[in-house]
Design a protein around this motif. Structure first.
Motif, PDB file in Angstrom:
ATOM      1  N   VAL A  67       0.839  -1.197   0.000  1.00  0.00           N
ATOM      2  CA  VAL A  67       0.000   0.000   0.000  1.00  0.00           C
ATOM      3  C   VAL A  67       0.876   1.250   0.000  1.00  0.00           C
ATOM      4  O   VAL A  67       0.623   2.215  -0.724  1.00  0.00           O
ATOM      5  N   TYR A  68       1.936   1.239   0.805  1.00  0.00           N
ATOM      6  CA  TYR A  68       2.867   2.376   0.808  1.00  0.00           C
ATOM      7  C   TYR A  68       3.537   2.535  -0.552  1.00  0.00           C
ATOM      8  O   TYR A  68       3.742   3.659  -1.028  1.00  0.00           O
ATOM      9  N   ASP A  69       3.879   1.420  -1.181  1.00  0.00           N
ATOM     10  CA  ASP A  69       4.492   1.498  -2.510  1.00  0.00           C
ATOM     11  C   ASP A  69       3.529   2.129  -3.505  1.00  0.00           C
ATOM     12  O   ASP A  69       3.944   2.894  -4.387  1.00  0.00           O
ATOM     13  N   ILE A  70       2.249   1.800  -3.382  1.00  0.00           N
ATOM     14  CA  ILE A  70       1.254   2.399  -4.274  1.00  0.00           C
ATOM     15  C   ILE A  70       1.098   3.886  -3.978  1.00  0.00           C
ATOM     16  O   ILE A  70       1.016   4.717  -4.892  1.00  0.00           O
ATOM     17  N   LEU A  71       1.071   4.240  -2.701  1.00  0.00           N
ATOM     18  CA  LEU A  71       0.944   5.651  -2.332  1.00  0.00           C
ATOM     19  C   LEU A  71       2.161   6.458  -2.778  1.00  0.00           C
ATOM     20  O   LEU A  71       2.063   7.682  -2.959  1.00  0.00           O
ATOM     21  N   TRP A  72       3.304   5.804  -2.943  1.00  0.00           N
ATOM     22  CA  TRP A  72       4.492   6.509  -3.424  1.00  0.00           C
ATOM     23  C   TRP A  72       4.256   7.095  -4.810  1.00  0.00           C
ATOM     24  O   TRP A  72       4.942   8.050  -5.217  1.00  0.00           O
ATOM     25  N   SER A  73       3.279   6.557  -5.523  1.00  0.00           N
ATOM     26  CA  SER A  73       3.021   7.008  -6.899  1.00  0.00           C
ATOM     27  C   SER A  73       2.537   8.448  -6.972  1.00  0.00           C
ATOM     28  O   SER A  73       2.476   9.020  -8.076  1.00  0.00           O
ATOM     29  N   LEU A 121      -6.507   6.226  -5.231  1.00  0.00           N
ATOM     30  CA  LEU A 121      -5.892   5.590  -4.077  1.00  0.00           C
ATOM     31  C   LEU A 121      -6.848   4.697  -3.294  1.00  0.00           C
ATOM     32  O   LEU A 121      -6.435   3.678  -2.747  1.00  0.00           O
ATOM     33  N   ILE A 122      -8.127   5.068  -3.221  1.00  0.00           N
ATOM     34  CA  ILE A 122      -9.072   4.237  -2.466  1.00  0.00           C
ATOM     35  C   ILE A 122      -9.214   2.845  -3.079  1.00  0.00           C
ATOM     36  O   ILE A 122      -9.175   1.839  -2.357  1.00  0.00           O
TER      37      ILE A 122
END
Length: 454
Positions: A67-73, A121-122
């Motif tokens: 999830v953090y890796d995705i939020l890094w986007s 993001l959701i």
């Protein structure tokens, strides 16, 4: 005397150029201050999402790390126009924040993001945790008096920084022990150690008039954008640990030409005088050999550093606030709730409070300075600003020598990777406290073939 006279002459004739340089730098700083912090930041629209986790979460913590890796986007390196005209910060321009709050023992989890990221993001969050409940909520900070500290309410708080260099990792969930057990139905499961339970237990003990606010703001960035290049410095440290020779500084074309010419000339003169042809020097075996072996502790340290520098990095500021009614008794140890939690992660590095932001003054005008520091810390929490603001993150309004320097490295925001952030904030593996809202039952769709009433 001649040198001094020359310096005075230069200053007399060129003082205006020196002053113009500093005035131009000051004007540029003021322009960026106004554009970035007074215009761009206030135009951004933010939303606060309340998240209710499952009563029992069977997902591994690696799912939260993803999830953090995705939020890094949300990272987006700005170009010249975005920096100079729109006011986008040159490094780590976007951020989001995970927040844990306890109002009188009632605990809630929040995620604060820009409104434009909501649709992207959701779904990514639900892909890993499909049963959690996500709803948009009003900002809880406005449920608290905005003029704190006052005659009724006071606060205690601080930000966190790393004691050692950023490439040295804290203890992560990989380091916690696990113990396999066998259930009655012969299914083998794993007891996972979850330090966040101790934090929730402490938060649940607060009295009705007490508030604890925890803020973990994450700004994705590249290693090269950090004050100290985490990947580069980490590789240097590993090379030194392994006994590798330091890389030689590359010579310019003119330096190489000059040294080669001198060496050739020396060899020719030596041959004429002695009749012996000179031989080029070779590196000694001691310099070229690596360290014969690493101790088990050094090997593990090297593995942890490589693991940290190989993952997504975030400029992070972690903030803790304890707000209470001064006319009522406080819960013993409430001011140290998050500090006790952070000590679970003491490893090769350690998160500690920042002295310049801690609401405690030892000397000189203590009462006035303490009041101003508390007001500033409360404002920074409301606006999710970095510690030491505005003397960092390119928010300086002027340039030397017209303004004080920054508080120094002690006020730097730590650089953490996705694995470390997962360890500090994740959804509880099992929610047993009644003060924590959670989803009791999984939600699903009707099985195929079930008739629907029109």
């Amino acid at each position: 005397m001649e040198v001094l006279t020359l310096i005075i002459t230069i200053l007399k004739n060129w003082w205006w150029l020196i002053i113009s340089y500093y005035l131009a730098k000051a004007a540029t700083g003021l322009y960026f201050w106004w554009l970035r912090w007074e215009m761009k930041l206030k135009k951004d629209k933010w939303i606060l999402l309340e998240i209710k986790p499952l009563a029992e979460n069977i997902k591994p913590l690696s799912a939260m790390e993803d999830v953090y890796d995705i939020l890094w986007s949300v990272y987006d390196a700005p170009n010249w126009r975005e920096r100079w005209i729109e006011g986008t910060l040159p490094q780590a321009p976007n951020w989001f924040s995970w927040e844990i709050v306890s109002f009188g023992g009632e605990i809630k989890f929040y995620l604060r993001i820009k409104q434009e990221w909501k649709e992207a993001l959701i779904p990514a969050l639900r892909a890993h945790y499909p049963e959690i409940e996500i709803s948009e909520a009003s900002d809880y900070v406005y449920q608290i008096p905005q003029n704190i500290p006052n005659e009724n309410y006071d606060l205690f708080g601080f930000d966190y920084t790393l004691v050692r260099k950023d490439y040295l990792p804290i203890k992560t969930y990989f380091d916690f022990e696990t113990e396999p057990i066998k259930l009655k139905d012969e299914e083998i499961r794993e007891i996972r150690v979850d330090p966040i339970n101790s934090l929730l237990e402490d938060l649940a003990q607060l009295k009705d008039h007490e508030r604890v606010l925890i803020q973990i703001v994450c700004a994705p960035l590249l290693s090269s954008e950090a004050v100290f290049d985490v990947v580069k410095e980490g590789k240097k440290y590993l090379a030194k640990l392994r006994g590798e020779p330091e890389p030689k500084k590359e010579k310019s074309f003119f330096e190489s030409f000059f040294f080669d010419f001198v060496n050739e000339l020396r060899d020719i003169v030596s041959f004429i005088i002695t009749g012996i042809k000179g031989e080029s020097k070779k590196e000694s075996d001691a310099e070229s050999k690596l360290k014969p072996f690493l101790t088990p502790g050094e090997q593990k340290l090297a593995e942890r550093i490589e693991r940290k520098t190989g993952k997504k990095l975030f400029k992070t500021w972690i903030r803790f606030l304890y707000i209470y009614d001064v006319n009522k008794p406080q819960t013993p140890g409430a001011a140290g709730i998050f500090n006790r939690y952070i000590h679970h992660f003491v490893g090769d590095n350690l998160l500690v409070f920042m002295g310049p932001t801690r609401t405690k003054i030892q000397y000189w005008l203590r009462k006035k300075r303490l009041y101003l520091r508390k007001r500033r810390l409360w404002r920074y929490y409301i606006e999710r600003l970095p510690p030491g603001f505005p003397w960092n993150w390119n928010g300086r309004p002027m340039v030397l020598p017209f303004y004080p320097t920054s508080p120094g490295e002690i006020c730097r925001s730590p650089i953490l990777n996705s694995e470390e952030l997962t360890t500090i904030f994740h959804f509880p593996l099992k929610v047993v406290l009644p003060q924590v809202p959670r989803v009791e039952a999984k939600k699903g769709t009707l099985p195929p073939g079930v008739p629907l009433k029109e």
